[in-house]
Design a protein around this motif. Structure first.
Motif, PDB file in Angstrom:
ATOM      1  N   VAL A  72      26.465 -55.958  24.712  1.00  0.00           N
ATOM      2  CA  VAL A  72      26.649 -55.870  23.266  1.00  0.00           C
ATOM      3  C   VAL A  72      27.744 -56.843  22.842  1.00  0.00           C
ATOM      4  CG1 VAL A  72      27.272 -54.329  21.367  1.00  0.00           C
ATOM      5  CG2 VAL A  72      25.934 -53.449  23.299  1.00  0.00           C
TER       6      VAL A  72
ATOM      7  N   GLU B  31      22.088 -47.953  25.309  1.00  0.00           N
ATOM      8  CA  GLU B  31      21.452 -48.010  23.995  1.00  0.00           C
ATOM      9  C   GLU B  31      21.751 -46.773  23.147  1.00  0.00           C
ATOM     10  OE1 GLU B  31      18.063 -47.039  21.321  1.00  0.00           O
ATOM     11  OE2 GLU B  31      18.330 -46.224  23.328  1.00  0.00           O
TER      12      GLU B  31
ATOM     13  N   LEU C  45      25.248 -47.179  21.727  1.00  0.00           N
ATOM     14  CA  LEU C  45      25.300 -48.169  20.652  1.00  0.00           C
ATOM     15  C   LEU C  45      24.780 -47.559  19.353  1.00  0.00           C
ATOM     16  CD1 LEU C  45      25.875 -51.024  19.668  1.00  0.00           C
ATOM     17  CD2 LEU C  45      23.622 -51.707  20.551  1.00  0.00           C
ATOM     18  N   ARG C  46      23.715 -46.778  19.438  1.00  0.00           N
ATOM     19  CA  ARG C  46      23.185 -46.096  18.239  1.00  0.00           C
ATOM     20  C   ARG C  46      24.207 -45.111  17.687  1.00  0.00           C
ATOM     21  NH1 ARG C  46      18.015 -46.931  16.973  1.00  0.00           N
ATOM     22  NH2 ARG C  46      16.649 -47.779  18.581  1.00  0.00           N
TER      23      ARG C  46
ATOM     24  N   THR D 150      27.040 -46.945  15.809  1.00  0.00           N
ATOM     25  CA  THR D 150      26.726 -47.568  14.523  1.00  0.00           C
ATOM     26  C   THR D 150      26.121 -46.606  13.500  1.00  0.00           C
ATOM     27  OG1 THR D 150      24.581 -48.316  15.381  1.00  0.00           O
ATOM     28  CG2 THR D 150      26.439 -49.850  15.551  1.00  0.00           C
TER      29      THR D 150
ATOM     30  N   LEU E 250      27.130 -51.332  27.009  1.00  0.00           N
ATOM     31  CA  LEU E 250      26.931 -50.036  26.384  1.00  0.00           C
ATOM     32  C   LEU E 250      25.488 -49.612  26.598  1.00  0.00           C
ATOM     33  CD1 LEU E 250      28.578 -50.178  22.820  1.00  0.00           C
ATOM     34  CD2 LEU E 250      29.281 -48.786  24.750  1.00  0.00           C
TER      35      LEU E 250
ATOM     36  N   TRP F 297      31.613 -59.721  25.141  1.00  0.00           N
ATOM     37  CA  TRP F 297      30.639 -58.637  25.157  1.00  0.00           C
ATOM     38  C   TRP F 297      31.160 -57.458  25.961  1.00  0.00           C
ATOM     39  CZ3 TRP F 297      29.338 -57.584  30.167  1.00  0.00           C
ATOM     40  CH2 TRP F 297      29.450 -58.622  31.088  1.00  0.00           C
TER      41      TRP F 297
ATOM     42  N   GLY G 133      21.792 -55.830  21.008  1.00  0.00           N
ATOM     43  CA  GLY G 133      22.103 -55.731  22.427  1.00  0.00           C
ATOM     44  C   GLY G 133      21.185 -56.642  23.215  1.00  0.00           C
TER      45      GLY G 133
ATOM     46  N   ALA H  62      22.379 -53.382  14.736  1.00  0.00           N
ATOM     47  CA  ALA H  62      23.191 -53.584  15.940  1.00  0.00           C
ATOM     48  C   ALA H  62      22.337 -54.418  16.892  1.00  0.00           C
ATOM     49  CB  ALA H  62      23.548 -52.247  16.565  1.00  0.00           C
TER      50      ALA H  62
ATOM     51  N   VAL I 230      18.473 -50.950  16.153  1.00  0.00           N
ATOM     52  CA  VAL I 230      19.053 -51.706  17.263  1.00  0.00           C
ATOM     53  C   VAL I 230      18.040 -52.773  17.645  1.00  0.00           C
ATOM     54  CG1 VAL I 230      19.801 -51.653  19.668  1.00  0.00           C
ATOM     55  CG2 VAL I 230      20.442 -49.796  18.134  1.00  0.00           C
TER      56      VAL I 230
ATOM     57  N   ALA J  49      32.005 -53.733  17.852  1.00  0.00           N
ATOM     58  CA  ALA J  49      30.662 -54.290  18.003  1.00  0.00           C
ATOM     59  C   ALA J  49      30.365 -55.215  16.830  1.00  0.00           C
ATOM     60  CB  ALA J  49      29.634 -53.175  18.076  1.00  0.00           C
TER      61      ALA J  49
END
Length: 111
Positions: free
Chosen positions: A23, A70, A73-74, A77, A68, A65, A48, A46, A85, A34
Motif C-alpha cells: 500500500v 486487504e 486497508l478497507r 479507509t 497491509l 509503502w 494496493g 484506496a 479498493v 495511506a
C-alpha cells in the motif's frame, strides 16, 4: 437464503480478500498515512499492489509503502467514506506541479 451467482454476473456478491498488499503511503504528522487516489470517474479509492515490482512500475521507485491485508486497508479507509479498493492499477497520472508566481514583465518604452 444463499444468494445465487450467475455466469454473467459482473461483480460477485461476496468479495474475496486480495491478501497482503503493498500500500503506497506518504509521510504524515503521526507517522505514515495511506495515499488515496481517484478513479477515472472521480471517486475516491484506496490502492494496493500485489507486488513491490508492480507498485514501483506504476508509482516510481521513490514511493514508500507498507504491507497491509486487504481487510485492514478497507477498515482503515472506511471512516473516510472510501469503500473501494483498487488492486494493481496500471496507470497513475502524475501529481500536479506547483504553480509558480507570475514574473512581471518590464514596461516597454516607445520612442
Amino acid at each position: 437464503m444463499a444468494e445465487q451467482l450467475y455466469d454473467d454476473d459482473p461483480e460477485p456478491a461476496d468479495r474475496f480478500p486480495a491478501g497482503p498488499l503493498y500500500v503506497p503511503v506518504r509521510p504524515g504528522p503521526s507517522g505514515c498515512a495511506a495515499r488515496l487516489f481517484r478513479t477515472p470517474l472521480g471517486g475516491r479509492t484506496a490502492v494496493g499492489f500485489t507486488s513491490a515490482r508492480r507498485l514501483t512500475a506504476t508509482l516510481g521507485p521513490g514511493q514508500a509503502w507498507i504491507r497491509l491485508a486487504e481487510p485492514a486497508l478497507r477498515a482503515l479507509t472506511a471512516p473516510l467514506g472510501i469503500t473501494t479498493v483498487t488492486v494493481d492499477p496500471q496507470f497513475s497520472a502524475p501529481a500536479p506541479a506547483p504553480i509558480e508566481a507570475a514574473t512581471p514583465v518590464p514596461a516597454l518604452r516607445i520612442a
